[in-house]
Design an enzyme around this catalytic site. Structure first.
Site, PDB file in Angstrom:
ATOM      1  N   TRP A   1       0.963  -1.021  -0.144  1.00 15.46           N
ATOM      2  CA  TRP A   1       0.149   0.012   0.107  1.00 15.46           C
ATOM      3  C   TRP A   1       1.033   1.221  -0.119  1.00 15.46           C
ATOM      4  CZ3 TRP A   1      -5.658   0.187   1.532  1.00 15.46           C
ATOM      5  CH2 TRP A   1      -6.216  -1.194   1.141  1.00 15.46           C
TER       6      TRP A   1
ATOM      7  N   ASP B   1       0.350   4.456   0.778  1.00 18.91           N
ATOM      8  CA  ASP B   1      -0.715   5.352   1.575  1.00 18.91           C
ATOM      9  C   ASP B   1      -0.215   6.776   1.887  1.00 18.91           C
ATOM     10  OD1 ASP B   1       0.975   4.334   3.334  1.00 18.91           O
ATOM     11  OD2 ASP B   1      -0.793   3.647   4.681  1.00 18.91           O
TER      12      ASP B   1
ATOM     13  N   TYR C   1      -3.570   4.693  -2.827  1.00 16.24           N
ATOM     14  CA  TYR C   1      -4.396   5.222  -1.700  1.00 16.24           C
ATOM     15  C   TYR C   1      -3.872   6.213  -0.813  1.00 16.24           C
ATOM     16  CZ  TYR C   1      -7.406   3.937   2.187  1.00 16.24           C
ATOM     17  OH  TYR C   1      -8.229   3.913   3.337  1.00 16.24           O
TER      18      TYR C   1
ATOM     19  N   ARG D   1      -9.322  11.315   2.236  1.00 14.64           N
ATOM     20  CA  ARG D   1      -9.522  10.008   1.857  1.00 14.64           C
ATOM     21  C   ARG D   1     -10.742   9.474   3.165  1.00 14.64           C
ATOM     22  NH1 ARG D   1      -4.124   7.035   2.555  1.00 14.64           N
ATOM     23  NH2 ARG D   1      -4.947   7.012   4.731  1.00 14.64           N
ATOM     24  N   ASP D   2     -11.325   8.430   2.753  1.00 14.08           N
ATOM     25  CA  ASP D   2     -12.198   7.765   3.713  1.00 14.08           C
ATOM     26  C   ASP D   2     -13.323   8.844   4.419  1.00 14.08           C
ATOM     27  OD1 ASP D   2     -12.676   5.370   4.922  1.00 14.08           O
ATOM     28  OD2 ASP D   2     -11.494   5.882   6.620  1.00 14.08           O
TER      29      ASP D   2
ATOM     30  N   SER E   1      -9.382   5.728   8.690  1.00 11.51           N
ATOM     31  CA  SER E   1      -8.264   5.734   7.718  1.00 11.51           C
ATOM     32  C   SER E   1      -8.163   7.110   6.959  1.00 11.51           C
ATOM     33  CB  SER E   1      -8.334   4.908   6.888  1.00 11.51           C
ATOM     34  OG  SER E   1      -8.290   3.344   7.266  1.00 11.51           O
TER      35      SER E   1
ATOM     36  N   ASP F   1     -12.402   2.480  -1.629  1.00  9.20           N
ATOM     37  CA  ASP F   1     -13.639   3.110  -0.934  1.00  9.20           C
ATOM     38  C   ASP F   1     -13.922   4.354  -1.362  1.00  9.20           C
ATOM     39  OD1 ASP F   1     -13.706   1.046   0.946  1.00  9.20           O
ATOM     40  OD2 ASP F   1     -12.698   2.098   2.632  1.00  9.20           O
TER      41      ASP F   1
ATOM     42  N   HIS G   1     -17.961  -3.937  -2.617  1.00 12.52           N
ATOM     43  CA  HIS G   1     -18.199  -5.435  -2.440  1.00 12.52           C
ATOM     44  C   HIS G   1     -19.566  -5.673  -2.375  1.00 12.52           C
ATOM     45  CE1 HIS G   1     -19.391  -5.071   1.899  1.00 12.52           C
ATOM     46  NE2 HIS G   1     -18.648  -4.070   2.073  1.00 12.52           N
TER      47      HIS G   1
ATOM     48  N   TRP H   1     -22.028  -3.951  -0.354  1.00 15.90           N
ATOM     49  CA  TRP H   1     -22.148  -2.530  -0.328  1.00 15.90           C
ATOM     50  C   TRP H   1     -22.999  -1.876  -1.782  1.00 15.90           C
ATOM     51  CZ3 TRP H   1     -16.930   0.848   0.864  1.00 15.90           C
ATOM     52  CH2 TRP H   1     -17.310   2.210   0.834  1.00 15.90           C
TER      53      TRP H   1
ATOM     54  N   ASN I   1     -12.517  -6.599   2.821  1.00 15.07           N
ATOM     55  CA  ASN I   1     -13.447  -7.075   3.490  1.00 15.07           C
ATOM     56  C   ASN I   1     -13.490  -8.671   3.706  1.00 15.07           C
ATOM     57  OD1 ASN I   1     -16.709  -7.503   3.900  1.00 15.07           O
ATOM     58  ND2 ASN I   1     -16.234  -5.162   3.960  1.00 15.07           N
TER      59      ASN I   1
ATOM     60  N   TRP J   1     -17.020  -3.662   9.246  1.00 20.71           N
ATOM     61  CA  TRP J   1     -15.935  -3.954   8.356  1.00 20.71           C
ATOM     62  C   TRP J   1     -14.709  -3.916   9.295  1.00 20.71           C
ATOM     63  CZ3 TRP J   1     -12.836   0.127   9.414  1.00 20.71           C
ATOM     64  CH2 TRP J   1     -13.284   1.606   9.890  1.00 20.71           C
TER      65      TRP J   1
ATOM     66  N   LYS K   1      -5.692  -6.877   1.465  1.00 18.37           N
ATOM     67  CA  LYS K   1      -5.331  -6.444   2.488  1.00 18.37           C
ATOM     68  C   LYS K   1      -4.297  -7.279   3.153  1.00 18.37           C
ATOM     69  CE  LYS K   1      -6.200  -4.832   6.797  1.00 18.37           C
ATOM     70  NZ  LYS K   1      -6.220  -3.429   7.255  1.00 18.37           N
TER      71      LYS K   1
ATOM     72  N   GLU L   1      -2.428  -6.638   9.659  1.00 20.03           N
ATOM     73  CA  GLU L   1      -2.300  -4.827   9.958  1.00 20.03           C
ATOM     74  C   GLU L   1      -3.699  -4.339  10.210  1.00 20.03           C
ATOM     75  OE1 GLU L   1      -0.649  -3.456   6.274  1.00 20.03           O
ATOM     76  OE2 GLU L   1       1.166  -4.004   6.864  1.00 20.03           O
TER      77      GLU L   1
ATOM     78  N   ASP M   1      -6.962  -2.542  10.927  1.00 23.40           N
ATOM     79  CA  ASP M   1      -8.213  -1.753  10.131  1.00 23.40           C
ATOM     80  C   ASP M   1      -8.524  -0.087  11.039  1.00 23.40           C
ATOM     81  OD1 ASP M   1      -8.628  -3.678   8.526  1.00 23.40           O
ATOM     82  OD2 ASP M   1     -10.341  -4.661   9.677  1.00 23.40           O
TER      83      ASP M   1
HETATM   84  C1  LIG Z   1     -22.713   4.737   3.691  1.00 19.48           C
HETATM   85  O1  LIG Z   1     -22.228   3.584   3.178  1.00 19.48           O
HETATM   86  C2  LIG Z   1     -22.391   2.558   4.114  1.00 19.48           C
HETATM   87  C3  LIG Z   1     -21.862   1.360   3.257  1.00 19.48           C
HETATM   88  O2  LIG Z   1     -22.822   1.026   2.041  1.00 19.48           O
HETATM   89  C4  LIG Z   1     -23.720   2.264   4.433  1.00 19.48           C
HETATM   90  O3  LIG Z   1     -23.635   1.132   5.115  1.00 19.48           O
HETATM   91  C5  LIG Z   1     -24.241   3.727   5.014  1.00 19.48           C
HETATM   92  O4  LIG Z   1     -25.712   3.688   5.400  1.00 19.48           O
HETATM   93  C6  LIG Z   1     -24.013   4.779   3.944  1.00 19.48           C
HETATM   94  N1  LIG Z   1     -24.207   5.976   5.054  1.00 19.48           N
HETATM   95  C7  LIG Z   1     -25.049   7.141   4.384  1.00 19.48           C
HETATM   96  C8  LIG Z   1     -25.395   8.127   5.251  1.00 19.48           C
HETATM   97  O5  LIG Z   1     -25.647   6.684   3.585  1.00 19.48           O
END
Ligand SMILES: *[C@@H]1O[C@H](CO)[C@@H](O)[C@H](O)[C@H]1NC(C)=O
Ligand SMILES: *[C@@H]1O[C@H](CO)[C@@H](O)[C@H](O)[C@H]1NC(C)=O
Ligand SMILES: *[C@@H]1O[C@H](CO)[C@@H](O)[C@H](O)[C@H]1NC(C)=O
Length: 411
Positions: free
Chosen positions: A109, A111, A136, A141-142, A148, A188, A233, A236, A272, A332, A360, A364, A366
């Site tokens: 990575w 990062d 990354y 980020r994130d 992260s 992400d 994933h 998601w 994941n 996660w 991943k 290490e 999360d």
């Molecule tokens: C953000 O994405 C996560 C993963 O899908 C989800 O669980 C969560 O509800 C989402 N939050 C919003 C505020 O949309």
């Protein structure tokens, strides 16, 4: 959401490529055959003998599945973490199992901008084997989680600094001799733009996220880097409401970046725990027919193709050995009872999937479980998370031992 490496002095650079290139984990990776670089133009600009790449060097030509017929370099950095972990263990049977992990290739990575300085050493060590990296360091980020968050901010010259970061990676690769590099692009980030725009930390940067990712894709393509954009994933973007907007967005990004064949496809399940093929749906997946990565990919692949991108996939199975370990699919962080999963291979049994990989680096962390820490994320103190957990990116020995003992296939 993923993790953040603590800057660590790198031990690499130990000698020439030949001796240190301990490639290939298992017999499923064929040994290296030939260089994939073919110079199709000969704009030989002979300005200097500098190691910096000129932007007008030979243009590489993509050749399908980058993994096919090549060995994969086994990161000495991760191997050194694993050996250190083995040294902390007294049980000889466990020690023997741990040492097997050290021979399985995982991604490296990048990062922080500072780590780009280590790339030439990695490239030399990898030699003609594939070097697997994760790009990354996106500004902001994130955006929907805390664990992260990175070093760059758009409000603080982040867009330009990110370009420098990408340019540095690109120059190092161009200066290397014939390396094949596979890169996962920004875990992400784009997935958050599909589902988390109600969080202003994400919506406020969505156009900038896209512009930065397109810059990365366009620029890395000039160095012949095979790229897989992170696609979350099954749990998601695999949901019925998310998958079609996701396909549209990914194809738009691919086209905005010039539709290069080096933009090979998407990476799923990064860091994941989902199965490639679940024996039966985990109860927490109820309501989503795409209950494992195979279903997700088999649904997403045709959508991408019909919108104009024949995308291929790689799938992280590094922590997917044990299933039905979560009380909610969205959890996660350092999930308890996880185990190392399917070993890296190109024998995927699915024409959409170029390779099963370990992205991943298992062990290490999360994210920290310390509720007073700046980067505390409630996910890392939740009911499924193993505690106490150190900061993201730091070695989490107890978690690593669990991954080894719960591995499936077993070591
Ligand atoms: C953000 O994405 C996560 C993963 O899908 C989800 O669980 C969560 O509800 C989402 N939050 C919003 C505020 O949309
Ligand atoms: C938790 O974080 C706080 C704030 O950084 C620190 O002072 C404290 O020592 C940490 N606690 C543990 C157990 O690491
Ligand atoms: C992230 O940090 C902010 C600020 O400390 C906090 O309000 C928020 O609840 C945290 N988010 C999560 C998911 O823990």
């Amino acid at each position: 959401m993923l993790f953040f490496f603590i800057p660590v002095p790198l031990l690499l650079l130990m000698g020439g490529a030949g001796s240190s290139s301990t490639s290939s984990s298992s017999s499923s990776w064929a040994s290296s055959t030939s260089s994939t670089r073919v110079s199709s133009t000969s704009s030989t600009k002979t300005t200097s003998g500098s190691a910096q790449a000129s932007s007008t060097g030979p243009v590489p030509t993509a050749s399908g599945n980058p993994y096919s017929g090549k060995s994969v370099w086994n990161s000495e950095y991760y191997a050194s973490e694993v050996y250190a972990a083995a040294a902390m263990v007294t049980d000889t049977a466990l020690k023997a199992k741990i040492s097997k992990v050290a021979s399985i290739p995982t991604f490296t990575w990048f990062d922080t901008m500072a780590k780009v300085a280590d790339l030439p050493g990695y490239l030399r060590a990898a030699g003609s084997s594939i070097l697997q990296i994760v790009v990354y360091d996106l500004p902001n980020r994130d955006c929907h989680a805390n664990a992260s968050n990175g070093e760059l901010l758009y409000a603080n010259n982040g867009a330009a600094l990110y370009q420098q970061y990408i340019d540095g990676i690109t120059a190092a690769i161009k200066a290397s001799s014939g390396s094949t590099v596979v890169a996962v692009i920004e875990p992400d980030s784009l997935a958050n733009l599909v589902t988390n725009l109600s969080d202003s930390r994400c919506s406020s940067v969505q156009d900038q996220y896209k512009a930065s990712v397109v810059y990365a894709l366009k620029t890395l393509a000039t160095a012949g880097v095979y790229m897989y954009i992170d696609a979350g994933h099954a749990g998601w973007l695999g949901w019925p409401a998310n998958i079609s907007p996701a396909a549209t967005m990914f194809t738009q990004i691919f086209k905005s970046a010039g539709s290069s064949p080096f933009i090979r496809g998407l990476a799923t399940n990064v860091a994941n725990y989902n199965a490639l093929t679940a024996a039966s749906p985990d109860p927490v997946t109820q309501g989503n027919n795409n209950y494992d990565e195979t279903h997700y990919i088999n649904a997403l692949g045709p959508m991408l193709a019909s919108s104009g991108w024949n995308a291929q996939f790689i799938v992280d199975q590094g922590r997917s050995g044990k299933q039905n370990i979560r009380s909610a699919w969205g959890n996660w962080c350092n999930i308890k009872n996880a185990g190392f999963g399917l070993r890296p291979t190109t024998s995927t049994g699915n024409s959409y999937i170029d390779a099963i990989v370990w992205i991943k680096p298992g062990g290490e962390c999360d994210g920290t479980s310390n509720t007073s820490a700046v980067r505390y994320d409630s996910m890392c103190g939740g009911p499924d998370a193993k505690v106490p957990a150190p900061e993201a990116g730091q070695w989490f020995q107890a978690y690593f031992v669990d991954l080894v003992t719960n591995a499936n296939p077993a070591f």
